[in-house]
Design an enzyme around this catalytic site. Structure first.
Site, short mmCIF file in Angstrom:
data_model
loop_
_atom_site.label_atom_id
_atom_site.label_comp_id
_atom_site.label_asym_id
_atom_site.label_seq_id
_atom_site.Cartn_x
_atom_site.Cartn_y
_atom_site.Cartn_z
N ASP A 13 0.82 -1.23 0.00
CA ASP A 13 0.00 0.00 0.00
C ASP A 13 0.85 1.27 0.00
OD1 ASP A 13 -2.31 -1.63 0.22
OD2 ASP A 13 -1.97 -1.74 2.38
N LYS A 16 2.34 2.07 -5.07
CA LYS A 16 3.09 1.55 -6.23
C LYS A 16 2.33 1.74 -7.53
CE LYS A 16 3.34 -2.46 -4.38
NZ LYS A 16 2.84 -2.10 -3.06
N GLY A 40 -4.28 -4.00 -4.49
CA GLY A 40 -5.22 -2.98 -4.98
C GLY A 40 -4.41 -1.76 -5.32
N HIS A 41 -4.36 -1.42 -6.60
CA HIS A 41 -3.56 -0.28 -7.03
C HIS A 41 -4.52 0.83 -7.50
CE1 HIS A 41 0.11 -3.08 -7.81
NE2 HIS A 41 -0.05 -2.78 -6.54
N GLN A 225 2.26 -5.77 -3.22
CA GLN A 225 2.59 -5.91 -1.79
C GLN A 225 3.93 -5.21 -1.47
OE1 GLN A 225 1.33 -9.03 -3.42
NE2 GLN A 225 -0.61 -8.15 -2.85
P1 IMP Z 1 -2.80 -12.66 1.59
O1 IMP Z 1 -1.83 -12.11 0.60
O2 IMP Z 1 -4.23 -12.39 1.23
O3 IMP Z 1 -2.56 -14.11 1.88
O4 IMP Z 1 -2.57 -11.89 2.99
C1 IMP Z 1 -1.40 -12.07 3.76
C2 IMP Z 1 -1.00 -10.77 4.45
O5 IMP Z 1 -0.57 -9.83 3.46
C3 IMP Z 1 -2.15 -10.07 5.21
O6 IMP Z 1 -1.59 -9.39 6.32
C4 IMP Z 1 -2.67 -9.05 4.21
O7 IMP Z 1 -3.29 -7.96 4.85
C5 IMP Z 1 -1.36 -8.63 3.55
N1 IMP Z 1 -1.55 -8.12 2.20
C6 IMP Z 1 -1.78 -8.85 1.07
N2 IMP Z 1 -1.89 -8.04 0.01
C7 IMP Z 1 -1.69 -6.79 0.46
C8 IMP Z 1 -1.65 -5.51 -0.18
O8 IMP Z 1 -1.81 -5.36 -1.40
N3 IMP Z 1 -1.41 -4.45 0.64
C9 IMP Z 1 -1.21 -4.58 1.96
N4 IMP Z 1 -1.25 -5.73 2.61
C10 IMP Z 1 -1.48 -6.83 1.86
#
Ligand code: IMP
Length: 429
Positions: A13, A16, A40-41, A225
């Site tokens: 977040d 990017k 989410g971009h 991420q």
């Molecule tokens: P997952 O990727 O859905 O398995 O989530 C694993 C961890 O990564 C959790 O803490 C999510 O909140 C975090 N996470 C996954 N994608 C994002 C992102 O795009 N931004 C921020 N945190 C993320």
């Protein structure tokens, strides 16, 4: 021409998508290398706001080719929804400009069910995943039982594989988690139309990128991420299941490291984290609320994918130094500097106190991050609204000093600063 890589330097977040949109203007190809629709971009063009989850941010420039790389996990139904949504807004989504690697993995309804069931079973120890099926899809990938995008080339065979995969996943759902099984036929049917739609987009991406780089085209590799969510180098187990750091660009796209000339780290001017896990500079007071915003604006700190409020805190340069080291950052972009306007004083963590000692690097075992307390430097804030500033020298002295302190602490030049969501609200240094 070389490849440039964009990576998140914090917990995701960082902005990017918006920065990728900026660099896409100078690129021929934008290639997303990891993750799935957990990302989410948000990109703002004029009065329009685009929320992208799978399609690279370069899609908003008509001449840019967009690639979904093999390191990604793709929910076909979500991708078709996103593509059609873009088409409805006049964006060209033809297979001439959108390419899907054949070695990406497919997220199925069973993966989503497993993600939810595992999180429920973890109870208070839940990771706080986005419940998009990311972890289970990558689990199947490394267990060598996954479904790959290349399988969409033979739709009947793909449907049979989905059924077999659902039967297999049902065993886990029922035996391990006591969850309801899915209907294999219904699951295959739910994916069939999306699979048919996506089939023409399949491309030999590593070959395409190799030829493009040989011809001198500019390739922008877009990560999702952030560094501390990296499966290997992040704050395990509170991580995602992919490689958001620079290595993910190489394996996820199939390009050689010698093609990479710049590695651009994106850092927000403060810190945020979504989901569970230690966060040394977290602010649980009204200052944290102020950084988060109310949710009234699309750029407030609420998840683009899940809508969850993000945890907010001061900037942590221990984390940024780590990101610089792990990905070999050549430069930094600082986003959302405008959000810090109005604070009397601002804090920057430059070290931690860990078991009575001062440390300047993350603990080698990040499981110990929960025991680290931030050591802050306090710096003057500024009261001016800086959202209209496009010249670095016109920033208030305190804002310049904040940027320069960050740069010195990280040891990487800050080349771009954003002061608002619009493309024009960017300061080039
Ligand atoms: P997952 O990727 O859905 O398995 O989530 C694993 C961890 O990564 C959790 O803490 C999510 O909140 C975090 N996470 C996954 N994608 C994002 C992102 O795009 N931004 C921020 N945190 C993320």
């Amino acid at each position: 021409m070389p490849a440039h890589v964009i990576v998140g330097a914090q917990w995701g977040d960082e902005g990017k998508g918006r920065v990728a949109d900026w660099y896409a203007a100078q690129s021929d190809i934008v290639a997303r290398f990891a993750g799935g629709d957990n990302a989410g971009h948000t990109v703002r063009v004029g009065d329009d706001t685009f929320k992208l989850h799978l399609v690279p941010s370069g899609v908003l420039y008509p001449d840019v080719i967009c690639v979904l790389g093999g390191g990604m996990v793709i929910n076909p139904v979500k991708l078709v929804e996103e593509l059609k949504g873009l088409a409805d807004r006049g964006i060209d989504i033809s297979p001439d400009r959108i390419k899907i690697a054949m070695n990406a993995h497919i997220i199925t309804p069973a993966h989503i069910a497993l993600d939810g069931a595992r999180e429920a079973q973890r109870g208070e120890k839940a990771i706080g995943t986005t419940k998009r099926g990311i972890g289970p899809a990558y689990t199947d990938k490394v267990a060598r039982v996954g479904l790959r995008t290349g399988m969409l080339a033979d739709l009947e065979d793909f449907a049979n594989r989905v059924k077999a995969h659902t039967v297999y996943s049902n065993r886990c759902l029922e035996a391990l988690y006591g969850a309801e099984p899915l209907d294999p036929d219904e699951t295959a049917t739910s994916l069939y139309a999306a699979a048919e739609f996506l089939k023409p987009y399949l491309t030999d991406v590593p070959l395409m990128l190799y030829e493009a780089l040989q011809e001198g085209q500019q390739v922008l590799c877009e990560g999702a991420q952030g560094t501390l969510l990296d499966i290997d180098h992040g704050n395990y187990p509170f991580v995602t299941s992919s490689t958001p750091t620079v290595g993910g660009a190489i394996t996820g796209l199939g390009i050689g490291p010698r093609h990479i000339e710049r590695v651009i780290g994106i850092a927000k001017a403060y810190s945020t984290r979504v989901g569970a896990g230690p966060f040394p500079t977290e602010l649980l007071d009204e200052q944290g609320d102020r950084l988060r915003g109310t949710g009234a604006n699309p750029w407030d700190e609420f998840g683009t994918t899940t809508g969850r409020p993000r945890r907010c805190g001061w900037l942590d340069t221990v984390v940024l130094r780590y990101a610089a080291r792990i990905s070999g950052l050549t430069e930094l972009v600082v986003t959302k500097l405008d959000i810090l306007s109005g604070f009397d004083t601002i804090k920057i963590a430059d070290a931690y106190t860990f078991r009575g000692k001062t440390i300047r690097e993350l603990p080698g075992d990040q499981g110990l991050l929960a025991e680290c307390a931030p050591d802050y430097q306090t710096t003057d804030g500024w009261q001016e609204d800086i959202m209209g500033v496009t010249d670095y020298e016109k920033l208030p002295a305190a804002a310049q000093s904040y940027v320069e302190k960050t740069e010195q602490a990280v040891g990487v030049p800050i080349k771009l600063i954003t002061v608002g969501p619009a493309r024009a609200q960017t300061i080039v240094r």
